[in-house]
Scaffold this active site. Structure first.
Site, PDB file in Angstrom:
ATOM      1  N   CYS A 151       8.708  -2.728  -5.574  1.00 42.85           N
ATOM      2  CA  CYS A 151       8.944  -1.279  -5.514  1.00 42.85           C
ATOM      3  C   CYS A 151      10.451  -1.049  -5.463  1.00 42.85           C
ATOM      4  CB  CYS A 151       8.200  -0.639  -4.342  1.00 42.85           C
ATOM      5  SG  CYS A 151       8.710  -1.195  -2.712  1.00 42.85           S
TER       6      CYS A 151
ATOM      7  N   ARG B 265       6.004   0.463  -0.097  1.00 37.41           N
ATOM      8  CA  ARG B 265       4.833   0.142  -0.914  1.00 37.41           C
ATOM      9  C   ARG B 265       4.623  -1.350  -1.160  1.00 37.41           C
ATOM     10  NH1 ARG B 265       6.742   4.008  -5.644  1.00 37.41           N
ATOM     11  NH2 ARG B 265       8.696   3.229  -4.758  1.00 37.41           N
TER      12      ARG B 265
ATOM     13  N   ASP C 110       5.860   7.290  -4.073  1.00 35.38           N
ATOM     14  CA  ASP C 110       6.784   6.793  -3.053  1.00 35.38           C
ATOM     15  C   ASP C 110       6.570   7.598  -1.774  1.00 35.38           C
ATOM     16  OD1 ASP C 110       8.879   6.061  -1.483  1.00 35.38           O
ATOM     17  OD2 ASP C 110      10.386   6.218  -3.054  1.00 35.38           O
TER      18      ASP C 110
HETATM   19  P1  4NP Z   1       9.557   1.868  -1.318  1.00 34.56           P
HETATM   20  O1  4NP Z   1      10.079   3.245  -0.692  1.00 34.56           O
HETATM   21  O2  4NP Z   1      10.196   1.757  -2.680  1.00 34.56           O
HETATM   22  O3  4NP Z   1       8.082   2.045  -1.392  1.00 34.56           O
HETATM   23  O4  4NP Z   1       9.981   0.770  -0.363  1.00 34.56           O
HETATM   24  C1  4NP Z   1      11.440   3.524  -0.542  1.00 34.56           C
HETATM   25  C2  4NP Z   1      12.099   3.075   0.565  1.00 34.56           C
HETATM   26  C3  4NP Z   1      13.464   3.389   0.743  1.00 34.56           C
HETATM   27  C4  4NP Z   1      14.117   4.112  -0.226  1.00 34.56           C
HETATM   28  C5  4NP Z   1      13.443   4.550  -1.349  1.00 34.56           C
HETATM   29  C6  4NP Z   1      12.106   4.246  -1.508  1.00 34.56           C
HETATM   30  N1  4NP Z   1      15.480   4.440  -0.032  1.00 34.56           N
HETATM   31  O5  4NP Z   1      16.015   5.179  -0.879  1.00 34.56           O
HETATM   32  O6  4NP Z   1      16.084   4.007   0.941  1.00 34.56           O
END
Ligand code: 4NP
Length: 151
Positions: free
Chosen positions: A8, A14, A122
């Site tokens: 991800c 995720r 997300d």
């Molecule tokens: P992930 O969610 O891609 O599902 O781990 C996110 C976690 C952090 C960030 C973006 C998406 N961030 O911009 O810090």
């Protein structure tokens, strides 16, 4: 040994859930599962507390995971690379060196909805409910992944 990588953006919401869920369904002697993020914001950190708590509710412990960034070597180290959304897919494909690398990249929800390229949303900026929904989707997708392995 089949090696599967979940990817991800942040590798804290995720893909750690996807890694934990798939690990809970397979025999680790035959299937190696890991996860990574296309971004570098959280390297070395634990999964998001909300992912940890949702997983825990279903008796899955993901607190041994640490965030790492996807790298081009992952194309050599894994047989299948499941991305959570279209943006992850673009980012991973941009690092592919050849068609063999590209062929390893799959949208995880295409296991449930073939060829529809549906995103796992997300949940980072939303509430707990989003994490529950993500868990449910990934749980269904991982069940199909394991069923297809035994055919
Ligand atoms: P992930 O969610 O891609 O599902 O781990 C996110 C976690 C952090 C960030 C973006 C998406 N961030 O911009 O810090």
């Amino acid at each position: 040994m089949t090696r599967i990588l979940m990817v991800c953006l942040g590798n804290i919401c995720r893909s750690p859930l996807a890694e934990g869920i798939l690990k809970s369904k397979v025999d680790s002697s035959f299937i190696f599962v890991d996860s990574a993020g296309t971004g570098n914001y959280h390297i070395g950190g634990l999964p998001d507390k909300r992912s940890i708590n949702v997983a825990k509710k279903y008796a899955i412990d993901i607190t041994d995971q640490r965030c790492r960034q996807f790298s081009v070597q992952d194309f050599d180290n894994f047989d299948v690379i499941y991305v959570m959304d279209n943006s992850n897919r673009r980012d991973v494909l941009a690092l592919a060196r050849n068609q063999q690398d590209k062929d390893k990249v799959k949208m995880i929800l295409n296991e449930l909805f073939p060829d529809e390229n549906v995103d796992v949303p997300d949940p980072y900026t939303g509430g707990l409910h989003g994490f529950e929904q993500v868990f449910e989707m990934l749980n269904k997708a991982c069940t199909i992944i394991t069923q297809n392995m035994t055919q």
